[in-house]
Design an enzyme around this catalytic site. Structure first.
Site, PDB file in Angstrom:
ATOM      1  N   LEU A   1       0.864  -1.182  -0.040  1.00 25.01           N
ATOM      2  CA  LEU A   1       0.075  -0.055   0.011  1.00 25.01           C
ATOM      3  C   LEU A   1       0.895   1.315   0.233  1.00 25.01           C
ATOM      4  O   LEU A   1       1.772   1.415   0.703  1.00 25.01           O
ATOM      5  CB  LEU A   1      -0.790   0.150   1.383  1.00 25.01           C
ATOM      6  CG  LEU A   1      -1.930  -0.794   1.470  1.00 25.01           C
ATOM      7  CD1 LEU A   1      -2.539  -0.512   2.726  1.00 25.01           C
ATOM      8  CD2 LEU A   1      -3.225  -0.606   0.466  1.00 25.01           C
ATOM      9  N   HIS A   2       0.510   2.178  -0.870  1.00 27.56           N
ATOM     10  CA  HIS A   2       1.248   3.370  -0.725  1.00 27.56           C
ATOM     11  C   HIS A   2       0.841   4.643  -1.375  1.00 27.56           C
ATOM     12  O   HIS A   2       1.048   5.674  -1.278  1.00 27.56           O
ATOM     13  CB  HIS A   2       2.825   3.407  -1.357  1.00 27.56           C
ATOM     14  CG  HIS A   2       2.781   3.330  -2.995  1.00 27.56           C
ATOM     15  ND1 HIS A   2       2.274   2.099  -3.673  1.00 27.56           N
ATOM     16  CD2 HIS A   2       2.967   4.184  -3.737  1.00 27.56           C
ATOM     17  CE1 HIS A   2       2.409   2.493  -5.035  1.00 27.56           C
ATOM     18  NE2 HIS A   2       2.707   3.712  -4.893  1.00 27.56           N
ATOM     19  N   ARG A   3      -0.566   4.441  -2.001  1.00 30.40           N
ATOM     20  CA  ARG A   3      -1.120   5.499  -2.887  1.00 30.40           C
ATOM     21  C   ARG A   3      -1.553   6.527  -1.896  1.00 30.40           C
ATOM     22  O   ARG A   3      -2.268   6.236  -0.693  1.00 30.40           O
ATOM     23  CB  ARG A   3      -2.386   5.158  -3.531  1.00 30.40           C
ATOM     24  CG  ARG A   3      -2.242   4.003  -4.577  1.00 30.40           C
ATOM     25  CD  ARG A   3      -1.795   4.891  -5.766  1.00 30.40           C
ATOM     26  NE  ARG A   3      -1.099   3.885  -6.763  1.00 30.40           N
ATOM     27  CZ  ARG A   3      -0.317   4.037  -7.730  1.00 30.40           C
ATOM     28  NH1 ARG A   3      -0.087   5.404  -7.956  1.00 30.40           N
ATOM     29  NH2 ARG A   3       0.188   3.225  -8.446  1.00 30.40           N
TER      30      ARG A   3
ATOM     31  N   ARG B   1       6.590   5.801   2.676  1.00 31.16           N
ATOM     32  CA  ARG B   1       5.396   6.617   3.074  1.00 31.16           C
ATOM     33  C   ARG B   1       4.243   6.126   3.947  1.00 31.16           C
ATOM     34  O   ARG B   1       3.891   6.775   4.780  1.00 31.16           O
ATOM     35  CB  ARG B   1       4.954   6.828   1.777  1.00 31.16           C
ATOM     36  CG  ARG B   1       3.602   7.942   1.751  1.00 31.16           C
ATOM     37  CD  ARG B   1       2.977   7.750   0.233  1.00 31.16           C
ATOM     38  NE  ARG B   1       2.017   8.829   0.038  1.00 31.16           N
ATOM     39  CZ  ARG B   1       2.670  10.093  -0.568  1.00 31.16           C
ATOM     40  NH1 ARG B   1       3.729  10.213  -1.315  1.00 31.16           N
ATOM     41  NH2 ARG B   1       1.907  11.083  -0.760  1.00 31.16           N
TER      42      ARG B   1
ATOM     43  N   ASP C   1      -2.112  -1.515  -3.909  1.00 28.90           N
ATOM     44  CA  ASP C   1      -2.639  -0.498  -4.774  1.00 28.90           C
ATOM     45  C   ASP C   1      -1.767  -0.051  -5.928  1.00 28.90           C
ATOM     46  O   ASP C   1      -1.988   1.096  -6.335  1.00 28.90           O
ATOM     47  CB  ASP C   1      -3.261   0.796  -3.743  1.00 28.90           C
ATOM     48  CG  ASP C   1      -2.232   1.165  -2.936  1.00 28.90           C
ATOM     49  OD1 ASP C   1      -0.842   0.635  -3.121  1.00 28.90           O
ATOM     50  OD2 ASP C   1      -2.525   1.981  -2.123  1.00 28.90           O
TER      51      ASP C   1
END
Ligand code: UD1
Length: 366
Positions: free
Chosen positions: A208-210, A243, A285
């Site tokens: 996940l990073h969006r 992030r 994502d």
């Protein structure tokens, strides 16, 4: 003998490296090109950059712009200033940019005004969601590019619909699959899943990073709860992007770990792909992982409202999901027998060859 054509290949963030590596190797072997790697420094940690260069057999970058993190405008502006200087000094015959990140659009803008011809690798993808910074980067880059190398027919159609002249478009296929094939033996031999105590086919991988998932605290909380619920059915391993680690904080990370989810740092390419190749399913994502799971025939639960890669749904193994339906969709995907499916056309590990051929033809006709 004429001199080899000078090519700048822009490397900026982790997912770019898997796209430029096969192309660098193919251009280097061709003899009539002189490819130089320009690393903007958007990703700079060893785990996000150097380790992946090593995995893909890339040399150290020829130029490092060292721009680091910042707001979108800061990052874009710093790349433009630094790359303009280099481009004026070296006057490359071609600039090749990949993907949809800030450095992709920034170097294209700098080069475009110097009338340096631009090639966009992975052109034409559209999510039609302007809340994604990547969508704006794609639009800007495709308008400026002189040559648009696309991965799939939907990308060709998007470009035509936007009025891009046909002669600029060449469908080369999906070059990420070239990287996979380049190091497939190392991926197969890698023992990372076993080191983590995972059994092939008995676990799921999460990434996940969006910004839309991790920068909004309520959304991130919902996702944490959804992953905890999944863990009760399928052991999860979660290589955490920097992030996302920042946004989770210690409390979020502790909540996931307490449920038994294995949180690990970002993995280099070979180790990460060995995790994916052995997984029962992937929850992500990421753009690239939607494609890699389609290539490998592994169910992909895409945690997004839309995708710029619809072929991973129509011809692949992906489906769009959200925190509310993740568990139900995952269980039903796991219950389906794995089908032998045809891979999308030109996702064959030979995209870089087609790129070199196209660039040679276009260089000759300039
Ligand atoms: C960027 C791209 C995104 C791509 C992703 C892949 C843009 C707009 N976004 O997002 O499209 O999918 O890369 O990872 O270009 N950080 C580190 N170490 C690093 C790199 C970043 O600690 O090596 C930290 C930064 O300090 C920053 C955060 O991670 O706070 C996010 O990095 P950033 O480069 O801004 O964007 P990504 O989320 O990685």
């Amino acid at each position: 003998m004429t001199r080899p054509a000078l090519v700048h290949l822009i490397a900026a963030v982790r997912p770019n490296f898997m796209k430029i590596a096969p192309l660098w190797h193919a251009l280097k072997a061709a003899g009539d090109f002189r490819p130089l790697i320009v690393h903007t420094g958007q990703h700079y940690d060893a785990a996000m950059s150097d380790d992946i260069f090593a995995d893909l057999g890339l040399p150290a970058p020829d130029h490092h712009l060292g721009i680091g993190s910042g707001t979108h405008a800061e990052q874009t502006g710093r790349v433009m200033i630094a790359y303009e200087k280099l481009a004026m000094e070296e006057r490359p015959d071609w600039l090749i940019v990949a993907g949809d990140v800030n450095s992709t659009a920034a170097t294209s803008m700098a080069a475009g005004k110097l009338r340096i011809p631009i090639v966009h690798l992975e052109a034409g993808l559209r999510s039609r969601d302007r809340d994604m910074p990547e969508e704006l980067n794609r639009l800007v880059t495709d308008v400026l590019a002189d040559v648009l190398w696309t991965p799939s027919p939907d990308a060709d159609a998007n470009l035509r619909a936007e009025g891009i002249p046909e002669e600029r478009i060449t469908r080369v296929g999906n070059i990420m699959m070239d990287s996979y094939e380049l190091v497939r033996p190392a991926i197969m031999a890698d023992g990372y899943p076993a080191e983590l105590g995972l059994v092939a086919g008995g676990y799921g991988v999460v990434t996940l990073h969006r910004p839309s998932n991790v920068d909004v605290p309520e959304q991130l909380d919902r996702l944490v709860e959804a992953l905890v619920a999944v863990q009760a059915h399928l052991p999860l391993v979660f290589p955490v992007h920097p992030r996302t680690r920042q946004r989770l904080g210690d409390a979020g990370a502790a909540r996931l770990a307490a449920a038994g989810i294995r949180l690990v740092g970002p993995a280099a390419y070979v180790r990460f792909m060995s995790l994916v190749a052995g997984a029962a399913a992937v929850i992500t994502d990421s753009g690239g992982i939607q494609e890699e799971t389609t290539y490998l025939g592994i169910p992909c639960l895409t945690l997004r409202e839309n995708t710029e890669r619809p072929i991973t749904i129509t011809e692949g193994t992906a489906q769009l999901v959200n925190a509310g339906n993740l568990l139900e969709r995952l269980l039903s995907a796991l219950a389906q027998p794995r089908q032998d499916r045809k891979r999308p056309d030109l996702w064959d590990g030979r995209a870089a060859e087609r790129c070199v051929e196209d660039l040679r033809r276009r260089t000759a006709s300039r």
